[in-house]
Write a protein that holds these residues in place. Structure first.
Motif, PDB file in Angstrom:
ATOM      1  N   VAL A 401       0.842  -1.201   0.000  1.00 62.94           N
ATOM      2  CA  VAL A 401       0.000   0.000   0.000  1.00 62.94           C
ATOM      3  C   VAL A 401       0.879   1.254   0.000  1.00 62.94           C
ATOM      4  O   VAL A 401       0.638   2.209  -0.736  1.00 62.94           O
ATOM      5  N   PHE A 402       1.896   1.250   0.827  1.00 62.71           N
ATOM      6  CA  PHE A 402       2.814   2.379   0.922  1.00 62.71           C
ATOM      7  C   PHE A 402       3.442   2.678  -0.433  1.00 62.71           C
ATOM      8  O   PHE A 402       3.592   3.842  -0.842  1.00 62.71           O
ATOM      9  N   GLN A 403       3.779   1.630  -1.166  1.00 63.37           N
ATOM     10  CA  GLN A 403       4.405   1.789  -2.481  1.00 63.37           C
ATOM     11  C   GLN A 403       3.399   2.247  -3.527  1.00 63.37           C
ATOM     12  O   GLN A 403       3.646   3.171  -4.303  1.00 63.37           O
ATOM     13  N   ASN A 404       2.210   1.624  -3.527  1.00 67.71           N
ATOM     14  CA  ASN A 404       1.232   1.892  -4.580  1.00 67.71           C
ATOM     15  C   ASN A 404       0.531   3.229  -4.414  1.00 67.71           C
ATOM     16  O   ASN A 404       0.023   3.783  -5.391  1.00 67.71           O
ATOM     17  N   LYS A 405       0.482   3.754  -3.201  1.00 61.43           N
ATOM     18  CA  LYS A 405      -0.174   5.033  -2.960  1.00 61.43           C
ATOM     19  C   LYS A 405       0.808   6.205  -3.119  1.00 61.43           C
ATOM     20  O   LYS A 405       0.500   7.327  -2.732  1.00 61.43           O
ATOM     21  N   ASP A 406       1.970   5.932  -3.677  1.00 61.15           N
ATOM     22  CA  ASP A 406       2.942   6.991  -4.000  1.00 61.15           C
ATOM     23  C   ASP A 406       3.500   7.696  -2.772  1.00 61.15           C
ATOM     24  O   ASP A 406       3.951   8.840  -2.860  1.00 61.15           O
ATOM     25  N   CYS A 407       3.491   7.017  -1.626  1.00 58.21           N
ATOM     26  CA  CYS A 407       4.008   7.666  -0.417  1.00 58.21           C
ATOM     27  C   CYS A 407       5.490   7.992  -0.543  1.00 58.21           C
ATOM     28  O   CYS A 407       5.981   8.955   0.061  1.00 58.21           O
ATOM     29  N   ARG A 408       6.204   7.196  -1.344  1.00 60.45           N
ATOM     30  CA  ARG A 408       7.646   7.409  -1.456  1.00 60.45           C
ATOM     31  C   ARG A 408       7.998   8.589  -2.356  1.00 60.45           C
ATOM     32  O   ARG A 408       9.150   8.978  -2.449  1.00 60.45           O
ATOM     33  N   ASN A 409       6.979   9.162  -3.010  1.00 58.46           N
ATOM     34  CA  ASN A 409       7.245  10.409  -3.736  1.00 58.46           C
ATOM     35  C   ASN A 409       7.742  11.489  -2.796  1.00 58.46           C
ATOM     36  O   ASN A 409       8.542  12.351  -3.170  1.00 58.46           O
ATOM     37  N   CYS A 410       7.231  11.461  -1.572  1.00 62.47           N
ATOM     38  CA  CYS A 410       7.538  12.527  -0.615  1.00 62.47           C
ATOM     39  C   CYS A 410       8.317  12.033   0.597  1.00 62.47           C
ATOM     40  O   CYS A 410       8.917  12.849   1.298  1.00 62.47           O
ATOM     41  N   HIS A 411       8.303  10.729   0.865  1.00 62.18           N
ATOM     42  CA  HIS A 411       8.935  10.206   2.082  1.00 62.18           C
ATOM     43  C   HIS A 411      10.021   9.188   1.715  1.00 62.18           C
ATOM     44  O   HIS A 411       9.810   8.321   0.872  1.00 62.18           O
ATOM     45  N   ALA A 412      11.153   9.307   2.376  1.00 58.58           N
ATOM     46  CA  ALA A 412      12.270   8.386   2.160  1.00 58.58           C
ATOM     47  C   ALA A 412      12.250   7.279   3.218  1.00 58.58           C
ATOM     48  O   ALA A 412      11.711   7.448   4.310  1.00 58.58           O
ATOM     49  N   LEU A 413      12.833   6.154   2.847  1.00 57.56           N
ATOM     50  CA  LEU A 413      13.094   5.054   3.771  1.00 57.56           C
ATOM     51  C   LEU A 413      14.582   4.769   3.717  1.00 57.56           C
ATOM     52  O   LEU A 413      15.113   4.435   2.651  1.00 57.56           O
ATOM     53  N   GLU A 414      15.262   4.922   4.845  1.00 61.60           N
ATOM     54  CA  GLU A 414      16.705   4.741   4.922  1.00 61.60           C
ATOM     55  C   GLU A 414      17.426   5.591   3.870  1.00 61.60           C
ATOM     56  O   GLU A 414      18.375   5.159   3.217  1.00 61.60           O
ATOM     57  N   GLY A 415      16.929   6.817   3.697  1.00 58.47           N
ATOM     58  CA  GLY A 415      17.567   7.765   2.783  1.00 58.47           C
ATOM     59  C   GLY A 415      17.189   7.606   1.334  1.00 58.47           C
ATOM     60  O   GLY A 415      17.600   8.402   0.494  1.00 58.47           O
ATOM     61  N   SER A 416      16.372   6.598   0.990  1.00 58.28           N
ATOM     62  CA  SER A 416      16.000   6.347  -0.399  1.00 58.28           C
ATOM     63  C   SER A 416      14.546   6.755  -0.603  1.00 58.28           C
ATOM     64  O   SER A 416      13.641   6.151  -0.018  1.00 58.28           O
ATOM     65  N   GLY A 417      14.316   7.779  -1.433  1.00 58.34           N
ATOM     66  CA  GLY A 417      12.959   8.238  -1.687  1.00 58.34           C
ATOM     67  C   GLY A 417      12.903   9.742  -1.751  1.00 58.34           C
ATOM     68  O   GLY A 417      13.923  10.427  -1.794  1.00 58.34           O
ATOM     69  N   GLY A 418      11.687  10.287  -1.749  1.00 61.73           N
ATOM     70  CA  GLY A 418      11.501  11.720  -1.856  1.00 61.73           C
ATOM     71  C   GLY A 418      11.915  12.450  -0.588  1.00 61.73           C
ATOM     72  O   GLY A 418      11.999  11.875   0.503  1.00 61.73           O
ATOM     73  N   LYS A 419      12.175  13.718  -0.761  1.00 65.71           N
ATOM     74  CA  LYS A 419      12.620  14.544   0.362  1.00 65.71           C
ATOM     75  C   LYS A 419      11.576  15.591   0.746  1.00 65.71           C
ATOM     76  O   LYS A 419      11.845  16.473   1.543  1.00 65.71           O
ATOM     77  N   ARG A 420      10.387  15.506   0.143  1.00 74.43           N
ATOM     78  CA  ARG A 420       9.365  16.504   0.425  1.00 74.43           C
ATOM     79  C   ARG A 420       8.894  16.424   1.876  1.00 74.43           C
ATOM     80  O   ARG A 420       8.705  17.426   2.546  1.00 74.43           O
ATOM     81  N   GLY A 421       8.674  15.204   2.341  1.00 75.90           N
ATOM     82  CA  GLY A 421       8.237  14.991   3.713  1.00 75.90           C
ATOM     83  C   GLY A 421       9.357  14.393   4.548  1.00 75.90           C
ATOM     84  O   GLY A 421      10.463  14.141   4.056  1.00 75.90           O
ATOM     85  N   PRO A 422       9.089  14.133   5.828  1.00 76.11           N
ATOM     86  CA  PRO A 422      10.132  13.576   6.693  1.00 76.11           C
ATOM     87  C   PRO A 422      10.481  12.139   6.330  1.00 76.11           C
ATOM     88  O   PRO A 422       9.665  11.409   5.770  1.00 76.11           O
ATOM     89  N   ASP A 423      11.702  11.735   6.633  1.00 71.54           N
ATOM     90  CA  ASP A 423      12.132  10.352   6.466  1.00 71.54           C
ATOM     91  C   ASP A 423      11.369   9.490   7.464  1.00 71.54           C
ATOM     92  O   ASP A 423      11.290   9.799   8.651  1.00 71.54           O
ATOM     93  N   LEU A 424      10.786   8.389   6.978  1.00 72.25           N
ATOM     94  CA  LEU A 424       9.929   7.546   7.822  1.00 72.25           C
ATOM     95  C   LEU A 424      10.644   6.297   8.322  1.00 72.25           C
ATOM     96  O   LEU A 424       9.992   5.373   8.810  1.00 72.25           O
ATOM     97  N   THR A 425      11.976   6.262   8.238  1.00 68.81           N
ATOM     98  CA  THR A 425      12.718   5.065   8.638  1.00 68.81           C
ATOM     99  C   THR A 425      12.422   4.669  10.076  1.00 68.81           C
ATOM    100  O   THR A 425      12.329   3.477  10.394  1.00 68.81           O
ATOM    101  N   ALA A 426      12.269   5.634  10.969  1.00 68.37           N
ATOM    102  CA  ALA A 426      12.008   5.346  12.383  1.00 68.37           C
ATOM    103  C   ALA A 426      10.716   5.985  12.849  1.00 68.37           C
ATOM    104  O   ALA A 426      10.579   6.353  14.024  1.00 68.37           O
ATOM    105  N   VAL A 427       9.709   6.096  11.966  1.00 74.38           N
ATOM    106  CA  VAL A 427       8.467   6.746  12.349  1.00 74.38           C
ATOM    107  C   VAL A 427       7.746   5.976  13.459  1.00 74.38           C
ATOM    108  O   VAL A 427       6.989   6.559  14.240  1.00 74.38           O
TER     109      VAL A 427
END
Length: 499
Positions: A401-427
């Motif tokens: 769901v996280f992938q298909n809903k384009d969440c990574r356009n704005c949020h990174a995981l372990e530094g990989s992904g968009g920078k628009r929103g906060p990194d969610l590695t330890a959310v």
């Protein structure tokens, strides 16, 4: 037959005095140099006006079918595209005439700037031209809204965001712009009025003023190195130049007609081959779309926003465009005398090159990476393997769901992904499951960066997504809100000691 037509023409001319009124306008003298090759630099204004006339004519045709109602606008565009005979061509012709007008107005302003034709006594002519340019952009923006698709909602959201950040008057401007606190049918009605009545009326009024100034102050002669503008002597020198000039109704007008015809041909060919613009999909007031884009004249601002940190948004959205517009208005007042030839004004030439290079780079950024510097993050880069390896089946569903809903356009995981929103590695260490549901469902409070996904995700998808997000934390770190014993008589809740 010829005599009958001549008699009829004389009858109308006696009553309308067309020859006495229009004759001096068409035969007014222009510098003789316009008859030569340099005269081709002066054809862009007339071509812009020609495309404006095409927009007016095609707009009238479209208004006969288009329904400016929130529940009917999208369907009326589909009717034009697929059922109304040649409706698709009419829409395409209207769109590409508008695009061509923006291009030609930009080229015309650039030519005027490089030739320093804004100097004395034509300062007001430049100022009125800037108004015409702004109204042309306003036509483009309001036209996008009338498509009433996800991009229209996004454009209105950004417009509302810009208006809402104005100090003191922000809430009132948003209400005035949208016709209410949210984007809806009133918003569409207001932009229909702007696009069909208000902006065209302003365009035609300022165009008439612009043409009047051109007639009264004349067309500036092609610049010659060494010839300078001095307000004390310019008028007398220009009058002497016009004594040896040629009537506009001659070779100068022929160049205008030929180039305008070429512009019309290009617009017609593009309309026939490419077809109309949108709508891209049914309107959705709850979510502007995963990857919405503005119209191409505004992509540079879109690209600049994608590169800017969140703290700079107010400056980029509100202050920076105002600075650019004020700078345009001040051009003739900062420098209204001196050299006009581009070869003697290297700073002006360098400014044009630098500005267009920056705008081209930002436009490319806006095309390829809207909102996020890494728009391919969600589709081109998988979720880090170590996260997937430690996820349960339910959490894996949430990762999908996280992938298909384009969440990574704005949020990174372990530094990989968009920078628009906060990194969610330890959310998972910061937000509890309830807080995550609230955040995903309602978005950022106060109309911030994150849209509300509550109506875009099913309950099962929401539960799986929240389970996945809550699991995003270091293996040895407790989840947010967990109670972990520190000693026989002390414990912590969410990192804060509790008795």
């Amino acid at each position: 037959m010829k005599n009958w037509l001549r008699t009829l023409g004389a009858w109308f001319d006696t009553r309308l005095a067309l020859r006495a009124s229009l004759g001096p306008m068409l035969s007014h003298p222009v510098p003789k140099a316009l008859e030569g090759p340099k005269g081709w630099w002066y054809v862009f204004g007339s071509a812009s006006m020609t495309l404006l006339m095409i927009q007016i004519v095609t707009g009238i045709g479209l208004a006969l079918v288009y329904v400016p109602a929130a529940d009917k606008a999208y369907d009326s565009l589909l009717f034009l595209n697929y059922q109304q005979p040649l409706g698709w061509f009419l829409r395409a012709l209207h769109y590409y005439a508008g695009s061509g007008m923006v291009v030609l107005v930009l080229v015309h302003m650039t030519q005027v700037f490089l030739h320093a034709a804004y100097k004395y006594p034509r300062e007001l002519t430049w100022v009125v031209g800037v108004f015409l340019f702004l109204f042309t952009l306003g036509m483009f923006f309001s036209g996008q809204v009338l498509r009433w698709d996800p991009d229209a909602y996004w454009g209105l959201a950004v417009g509302g965001s810009m208006a809402g950040r104005v100090p003191v008057l922000g809430p009132w401007l948003v209400e005035l712009m949208l016709g209410g606190p949210v984007i809806g049918g009133n918003s569409l009605s207001r932009f229909f009025t702007l696009h069909v009545f208000v902006i065209p009326a302003l365009l035609l009024f300022f165009l008439a003023v612009h043409l009047w100034l051109v007639l009264k102050k004349g067309v500036s002669a092609p610049p010659i190195p060494g010839e300078t503008v001095d307000p004390k002597t310019y008028d007398a020198g220009y009058e002497n130049e016009l004594k040896a000039g040629v009537p506009f109704l001659g070779e100068a007008m022929q160049k205008d007609i030929l180039f305008s015809a070429l512009a019309v041909i290009v617009v017609v060919v593009l309309a026939a081959l490419v077809g109309p613009k949108g709508p891209t999909g049914p309107p959705d007031p709850t979510l502007g779309g995963a990857n919405p884009r503005p119209e191409w004249p505004f992509l540079w601002l879109f690209g600049l926003l994608s590169l800017s940190p969140s703290g700079a948004e107010t400056f980029v959205i509100l202050v920076f465009p105002v600075i650019l517009i004020v700078a345009l208005f001040l051009v003739p007042f900062v420098s209204n005398r001196g050299e006009r030839a581009p070869s003697r004004r290297p700073v002006a030439v360098l400014m044009v090159v630098v500005i267009y290079t920056i705008f081209a780079a930002l436009t490319y950024q806006g095309v390829t990476s809207p909102w996020s510097p890494q728009m391919s993050a969600w589709s081109g880069e998988p979720i880090p393997e170590d996260i997937v390896r430690r996820s349960s089946p339910r959490q894996l569903q949430g990762a999908v769901v996280f992938q298909n809903k384009d969440c990574r356009n704005c949020h990174a995981l372990e530094g990989s992904g968009g920078k628009r929103g906060p990194d969610l590695t330890a959310v998972g260490t910061r937000l509890t499951s309830g807080q995550l549901i609230e955040q995903v469902s309602n978005g950022t409070p106060g109309g911030g960066n994150m849209p509300a996904y509550g109506k875009q995700i099913s309950p099962d998808e929401m539960a799986a997504l929240v389970d996945f997000l809550a699991s995003l934390r270091p293996p040895d770190h407790p989840k947010a809100g967990a109670v972990v014993a520190r000693s026989p008589d002390r414990a912590t809740t969410g990192g804060k000691q509790q008795p």
